[in-house]
Scaffold this motif. Structure first.
Motif, PDB file in Angstrom:
ATOM      1  N   GLU A   1       0.821  -1.210   0.000  1.00  0.00           N
ATOM      2  CA  GLU A   1       0.000   0.000   0.000  1.00  0.00           C
ATOM      3  C   GLU A   1       0.863   1.273   0.000  1.00  0.00           C
ATOM      4  N   PRO A   2       0.312   2.359  -0.567  1.00  0.00           N
ATOM      5  CA  PRO A   2       1.010   3.662  -0.465  1.00  0.00           C
ATOM      6  C   PRO A   2       1.127   4.093   0.990  1.00  0.00           C
ATOM      7  N   ASN A   3       2.111   4.925   1.263  1.00  0.00           N
ATOM      8  CA  ASN A   3       2.334   5.491   2.594  1.00  0.00           C
ATOM      9  C   ASN A   3       2.500   4.424   3.679  1.00  0.00           C
ATOM     10  N   SER A   4       3.112   3.319   3.299  1.00  0.00           N
ATOM     11  CA  SER A   4       3.421   2.272   4.276  1.00  0.00           C
ATOM     12  C   SER A   4       4.931   2.151   4.404  1.00  0.00           C
ATOM     13  N   ILE A   5       5.369   1.684   5.561  1.00  0.00           N
ATOM     14  CA  ILE A   5       6.802   1.597   5.838  1.00  0.00           C
ATOM     15  C   ILE A   5       7.078   0.394   6.722  1.00  0.00           C
ATOM     16  N   VAL A   6       8.198  -0.280   6.474  1.00  0.00           N
ATOM     17  CA  VAL A   6       8.663  -1.344   7.364  1.00  0.00           C
ATOM     18  C   VAL A   6       9.925  -0.834   8.053  1.00  0.00           C
ATOM     19  N   ILE A   7      10.083  -1.201   9.307  1.00  0.00           N
ATOM     20  CA  ILE A   7      11.266  -0.791  10.069  1.00  0.00           C
ATOM     21  C   ILE A   7      11.832  -2.005  10.782  1.00  0.00           C
ATOM     22  N   VAL A   8      13.103  -1.922  11.177  1.00  0.00           N
ATOM     23  CA  VAL A   8      13.718  -3.016  11.925  1.00  0.00           C
ATOM     24  C   VAL A   8      13.504  -2.773  13.418  1.00  0.00           C
ATOM     25  N   GLU A   9      13.646  -3.840  14.191  1.00  0.00           N
ATOM     26  CA  GLU A   9      13.324  -3.757  15.625  1.00  0.00           C
ATOM     27  C   GLU A   9      14.178  -2.714  16.351  1.00  0.00           C
ATOM     28  N   GLU A  10      15.435  -2.546  15.938  1.00  0.00           N
ATOM     29  CA  GLU A  10      16.302  -1.567  16.604  1.00  0.00           C
ATOM     30  C   GLU A  10      15.729  -0.161  16.483  1.00  0.00           C
TER      31      GLU A  10
END
Length: 820
Positions: A144-153
């Motif tokens: 989806e647009p305006n979605s982001i994945v990040i790492v646990e740190e």
């Protein structure tokens, strides 16, 4: 039978405590070093293997060649990635990553901001690779647009928890907030991926400029592309199809060769030294790749350490063969066969090696925390460790036991019982020659290691202390991370200059000794019809020469904004352009590149015309591995690259106070700007950080090699002294002094060390020269390096042997001759 072997082995080991201790100590050190190096190499060789489809994943590499340069780059165009999977049957899927710089990121729950690299990727990235999600679902996280994945740190940094799916983040450069759709587990240390976040490509698909560029993009280097091939697909055939497919849509310039190849994911870490990391913002440091050369070097070192330990066992066991003559004779006379004796001696070897392995296992776990800190790894050796490591460890232990015990077992089992029971001393010219040869081998390896360590140390010192053509000391480099700071750069520079601890301040796009990518341009003198020269370009202001203490040879430096169309050349660029004097000659700069394809400097596609106003002495603006290349110093306001740094030469006193005042100055201009700085000399040292780590590893490996060899030498010297005890007694009675007797016992061993040095010198000279070719600027091998290693090896050997020699020489001869 096993119980009988065990009982005899334990009796034998306890009866000869000194030799048992020497054997166990040698094998323990050999196995400890072998296991530590093995864990390190296993980690290097299994880079990126955590992905289940790793054997089918390839990185797309683009190769271009024309008359002026060759470029191998790990980046290509949007359409190459998007259209190739639709038109080439063997390609199952492709993923794209593009990095566009850094910006402040924050969460609504916290006012704290962090600078993070901005990355965009399509959903296929999560489908091709196995990024483990600890919150959310990775496989659909970038749809989806305006979605982001990040790492646990990063999740913990922003929210103090990893359960953050559904929450939002905000970048300063984006109007809309980004919704977190997955939190990924931190990347393992042996992964080529190091991103902290990835934004869905769908977020920018609606952008008009992006869409227009995307439709016709067949030639850019904006994307790192990974291709997942179907089962049994031939990567070489697919590479050729990609080349033909792209060439059907994009015609390279006349005289330019273009082709693509697929690099296996497993090869990325160790086989990318000549590949430019593409699709990366210049503000992002290049990925630190490994080197297969050093993998081979340290693998050889590990094997040699283990072989040297095994040699000790062989030498000490065979040397003491005659001391077990009656035992072997009685056992043969009472019916023991050769096979029984061989099994017995192999069992002894196995038990000693197993004891050494247990001690080595303990030592490895004691050393590993320090070793991990030093190497930046997360290695472990426990019951939960990868089964392959345990398999290698067990096979290594068994192999060591068999190699160590085989020769002594075969030698001792062949002895005749009649001679043994008559207590005839065993003198085998073959056995003696073998022992001498093995000692020579041990010290040859040790001397080669010593010389290699000295050469590596001298080269690192040379790199750190060489005159770079500018003064790197007390230079503070401050990153420009916002448009507001860039806009007010002159004001900030003036304010920096008013700080008591600041002597000079310069504003540049890059700095000498740059560790990030430096743009290049094509440049030629006006009217010249020859092919243009390729030169690096750094934007600099009027304070550049003073701040960095670069020597002006001819002409003048920049004075003010009126020099915005002026350039200064280094000596190499001046020679390439056949310019001997700086007299306002006009040069043309038609194209520029940021590690990829060249494109026009101006939108009008007309060359940027500049006047040559100065020539500066060559200085090292890259690593010493690189030969000084042509360099153009353009005024800080130039059409190639914006300014990116303030560099201040500061006083050596009250440094923290000076830095605080500089930070306050920046905050007054832009309260959201993060004060990011480093000292240039410390940053330059990172060029050679890997070499310093290798130097330290080699030093410890060399010390271990020498120590193990000396253990064996000590044991042989002890045995030689025992065998000649009566001879020594007679010589003392006849008037020999301690010095003569010590020389007598030491002479034979020092001859072997001399032979080892003669053999080691050419090997070390060849290997050292081969390694030094990595550096465009390096030391010359001097005779004293080899002489120093020879003297050191003699002193070590003499110290090892002389203890037992002196002990035997000062013993009371009455005791040794009493039985006569």
């Amino acid at each position: 039978m096993l119980y009988n072997y065990l009982k005899i082995t334990i009796r034998t080991l306890f009866r000869n405590k000194l030799y048992t201790s020497l054997n166990i100590a040698g094998l323990t050190f050999g196995l400890t070093c072998f296991l530590l190096i093995g864990l390190y190499l296993f980690d290097e060789l299994t880079f990126d293997q955590q992905h289940s489809k790793a054997d089918r994943i390839y990185r797309v590499i683009e190769y271009q060649k024309n008359k002026s340069e060759e470029l191998t780059i790990a980046a290509t165009s949007y359409n190459m990635a998007e259209e190739s999977k639709k038109n080439i049957a063997e390609i199952e899927n492709t993923s794209r990553i593009t990095l566009i710089g850094r910006d402040n990121i924050s969460s609504p729950e916290s006012k704290t901001k962090f600078l993070e690299t901005i990355g965009f990727a399509n959903q296929s990235l999560m489908e091709i690779f196995d990024f483990e999600a600890i919150d959310g679902t990775a496989q659909t996280a970038l749809q989806e647009p305006n979605s982001i994945v990040i790492v646990e740190e990063l999740a913990r940094k922003l929210f103090n928890t990893t359960h953050v799916v559904g929450k939002t983040l905000k970048f300063d450069f984006l109007e809309a907030p980004l919704r977190i759709t997955a939190v990924l587990k931190n990347h393992p240390s042996n992964s080529s991926f190091d991103f902290n976040l990835m934004i869905s490509e769908a977020t920018i698909l609606h952008d008009k400029q992006f869409s227009e560029n995307m439709v016709n993009d067949w030639s850019s280097h904006n994307y790192m592309v990974y291709a997942l091939l179907k089962e049994n697909a031939n990567p070489q055939s697919v590479s050729q199809k990609i080349t033909r497919f792209v060439l059907s849509h994009q015609k390279p310039e006349a005289g330019t060769t273009l082709r693509f190849r697929l690099q296996p994911l497993a090869d990325m870490h160790l086989y990318s030294e000549d590949i430019v990391d593409g699709a990366k913002n210049p503000n992002v440091s290049a990925t630190q790749y490994g080197s297969f050369l050093y993998i081979k070097i340290f693998a050889l070192v590990a094997v040699f350490l283990l072989v040297i330990a095994a040699i000790n066992y062989i030498n000490l066991t065979t040397a003491r063969a005659s001391n077990r003559s009656k035992e072997i004779g009685v056992r043969k006379a009472t019916g023991a066969t050769d096979s029984h004796l061989i099994k017995q001696f192999l069992f002894e070897s196995l038990l000693v090696t197993l004891m050494a392995f247990v001690l080595a296992f303990t030592l490895v776990n004691i050393i590993l925390p320090t070793f991990n800190t030093f190497t930046g790894k997360h290695l472990s050796f426990s019951l939960q460790t990868d089964y392959r490591i345990w398999l290698y460890a067990i096979l290594t232990t068994l192999s060591t036991a068999i190699v160590s015990g085989s020769y002594p077992a075969l030698l001792l089992s062949r002895l005749k019982p009649v001679a043994l029971l008559k207590n005839v001393k065993l003198h085998s010219k073959t056995g003696l020659s073998l022992r001498k040869s093995l000692v020579v081998f041990q010290f040859t390896v040790s001397v080669v290691m010593m010389i290699a360590t000295m050469v590596l140390f001298l080269q690192v010192q040379y790199a750190n202390n060489k005159n770079l053509g500018f003064n790197k000391d007390l230079l503070v480099v401050v990153d420009i991370n916002s448009g507001q700071v860039r806009k007010e750069a002159e004001t900030i520079k003036t304010e920096f200059g008013k700080i008591a601890g600041v002597n000079e301040v310069s504003v540049t796009s890059r700095v000498p000794g740059e560790w990030k990518s430096i743009p290049t341009v094509k440049v030629k003198t006006e009217g010249n019809t020859d092919n243009p020269q390729v030169a690096y370009v750094i934007g600099a202001d009027e304070n550049f020469a003073k701040t960095f203490e670069v020597q002006l040879l001819k002409g003048r430096i920049f004075t003010s904004l009126r020099d915005s169309s002026s350039i200064i050349l280094n000596e190499t660029a001046a020679r390439a352009l056949h310019i001997q004097e700086a007299s306002d000659q006009l040069v043309e700069i038609p194209e520029m590149a940021f590690g990829g394809k060249y494109f026009p400097v101006n939108e009008s596609k007309k060359p940027f015309k500049a006047r040559v106003i100065g020539i500066v002495k060559d200085f090292h603006f890259q690593s010493l591995r690189e030969k000084i290349a042509p360099l153009v110093l353009a005024y800080s306001q130039n059409p190639v690259q914006n300014i990116d740094y303030f560099t201040a030469r500061i006083e050596g006193k009250n440094i923290q106070n000076t830095l605080k005042q500089m930070e306050n100055t920046l905050i007054r201009i832009d309260p959201n700007h993060l004060f990011e700085y480093h000292f240039l000399d410390q940053q330059l040292a990172r060029f050679y950080a890997d070499d310093q780590r290798r130097e330290t590893l080699l030093i410890w490996a060399a010390l271990a090699t020498i120590f193990i060899a000396c253990l064996g030498l000590f044991g042989l010297a002890t045995y030689a002294a025992e065998q000649r005890i009566k001879e020594i007694g007679i010589r003392k009675v006849l008037g020999a002094d301690v010095l003569n007797l010590t020389a007598l016992l030491s002479r034979d061993f020092l001859k072997l060390v001399l032979i080892a040095n003669v053999l080691a010198a050419p090997i070390a000279w060849w290997a050292s020269n081969l390694w030094l070719q990595e550096f465009a600027y390096h030391i010359s091998l001097s005779w004293w390096v080899f002489a120093g290693a020879a003297i050191l090896s003699f002193l070590i050997a003499l110290a090892t042997v002389s203890y037992q020699a002196i002990k035997a020489a000062i013993a009371n001869p009455v005791k040794s001759l009493r039985s006569e």
